[in-house]
Design a protein around this motif. Sequence first.
Motif, short mmCIF file in Angstrom:
data_model
loop_
_atom_site.label_atom_id
_atom_site.label_comp_id
_atom_site.label_asym_id
_atom_site.label_seq_id
_atom_site.Cartn_x
_atom_site.Cartn_y
_atom_site.Cartn_z
N ALA A 121 6.81 12.17 51.19
CA ALA A 121 6.92 10.97 52.03
C ALA A 121 8.16 10.15 51.72
N VAL A 122 8.58 10.14 50.45
CA VAL A 122 9.71 9.32 50.02
C VAL A 122 10.75 10.25 49.38
N PRO A 123 11.72 10.73 50.15
CA PRO A 123 12.73 11.62 49.58
C PRO A 123 13.52 10.92 48.46
N GLY A 124 13.74 11.64 47.38
CA GLY A 124 14.50 11.08 46.27
C GLY A 124 13.71 10.12 45.41
N VAL A 125 12.37 10.15 45.50
CA VAL A 125 11.55 9.21 44.74
C VAL A 125 11.71 9.48 43.24
N ARG A 126 11.79 8.40 42.46
CA ARG A 126 12.01 8.51 41.03
C ARG A 126 10.92 7.81 40.22
N LEU A 127 10.12 6.97 40.88
CA LEU A 127 9.10 6.19 40.19
C LEU A 127 7.73 6.43 40.80
N CYS A 128 6.68 6.32 39.97
CA CYS A 128 5.32 6.38 40.49
C CYS A 128 5.04 5.08 41.24
N VAL A 129 3.92 5.03 41.93
CA VAL A 129 3.60 3.85 42.75
C VAL A 129 3.53 2.60 41.89
N ARG A 130 2.87 2.68 40.75
CA ARG A 130 2.69 1.50 39.89
C ARG A 130 4.05 0.97 39.41
N CYS A 131 4.92 1.85 38.92
CA CYS A 131 6.23 1.42 38.45
C CYS A 131 7.11 0.94 39.61
N GLN A 132 6.97 1.55 40.79
CA GLN A 132 7.74 1.12 41.96
C GLN A 132 7.33 -0.28 42.38
N GLN A 133 6.03 -0.58 42.34
CA GLN A 133 5.55 -1.91 42.68
C GLN A 133 6.12 -2.95 41.71
N ALA A 134 6.14 -2.62 40.43
CA ALA A 134 6.70 -3.54 39.44
C ALA A 134 8.20 -3.74 39.67
N ALA A 135 8.90 -2.68 40.00
CA ALA A 135 10.34 -2.79 40.27
C ALA A 135 10.60 -3.62 41.52
N ASP A 136 9.75 -3.46 42.54
CA ASP A 136 9.93 -4.23 43.77
C ASP A 136 9.70 -5.72 43.53
N LYS A 137 8.73 -6.05 42.69
CA LYS A 137 8.47 -7.47 42.38
C LYS A 137 9.65 -8.08 41.63
N ALA A 138 10.26 -7.30 40.75
CA ALA A 138 11.38 -7.79 39.96
C ALA A 138 12.66 -7.89 40.79
N ASP A 139 12.71 -7.21 41.91
CA ASP A 139 13.93 -7.12 42.72
C ASP A 139 13.88 -8.10 43.88
N VAL A 140 13.74 -9.38 43.59
CA VAL A 140 13.72 -10.40 44.62
C VAL A 140 15.15 -10.78 44.95
N VAL A 141 15.48 -10.79 46.23
CA VAL A 141 16.85 -11.04 46.66
C VAL A 141 16.99 -12.49 47.12
N HIS A 142 18.00 -13.14 46.60
CA HIS A 142 18.36 -14.49 47.05
C HIS A 142 19.79 -14.41 47.56
N SER A 143 20.02 -14.93 48.76
CA SER A 143 21.34 -14.78 49.36
C SER A 143 22.41 -15.62 48.66
N GLY A 144 22.05 -16.78 48.10
CA GLY A 144 23.02 -17.56 47.37
C GLY A 144 23.76 -18.59 48.19
N TYR A 145 23.74 -18.48 49.49
CA TYR A 145 24.37 -19.49 50.33
C TYR A 145 23.69 -19.53 51.68
N ASN A 146 23.89 -20.64 52.37
CA ASN A 146 23.23 -20.88 53.64
C ASN A 146 24.21 -20.58 54.77
N ARG A 147 23.94 -19.53 55.53
CA ARG A 147 24.84 -19.18 56.63
C ARG A 147 24.69 -20.11 57.81
N ARG A 148 23.57 -20.81 57.91
CA ARG A 148 23.36 -21.65 59.08
C ARG A 148 24.31 -22.82 59.11
N GLY A 149 24.73 -23.29 57.94
CA GLY A 149 25.67 -24.40 57.91
C GLY A 149 25.09 -25.69 58.44
#
Length: 88
Positions: free
Chosen positions: A53-81
């Motif tokens: 289902a996931v080509p190139g998968v490297r992590l089990c579901v549990r470890c992937q969930q932990a990695a996704d939680k740690a990978d929160v993206v913040h843009s750093g600036y407001n494009r709306r101005g």
Amino acid sequence: MATGWAGDGAVHDQIDATVNDAVARARSKLGRGPSRSQCEECNAPIPEARRKAVPGVRLCVRCQQAADKADVVHSGYNRRGSKDSQLR
């Protein structure tokens, strides 16, 4: 119509840039190469159904969930101005 400093279509350009950034970020996270049979974090076996289902998968579901939680993206600036963001 007077728009101040913004040119015609500036809002659409900002929306397009935001979407393009999100797509590029999502593509960079896609797996590449063959899937692993064992998780590279915890060595747990990765089920064949997940590998298909996931080509190139490297992590089990549990470890992937932990990695996704740690990978929160913040843009750093407001494009709306907005005026509020310019005053801060």
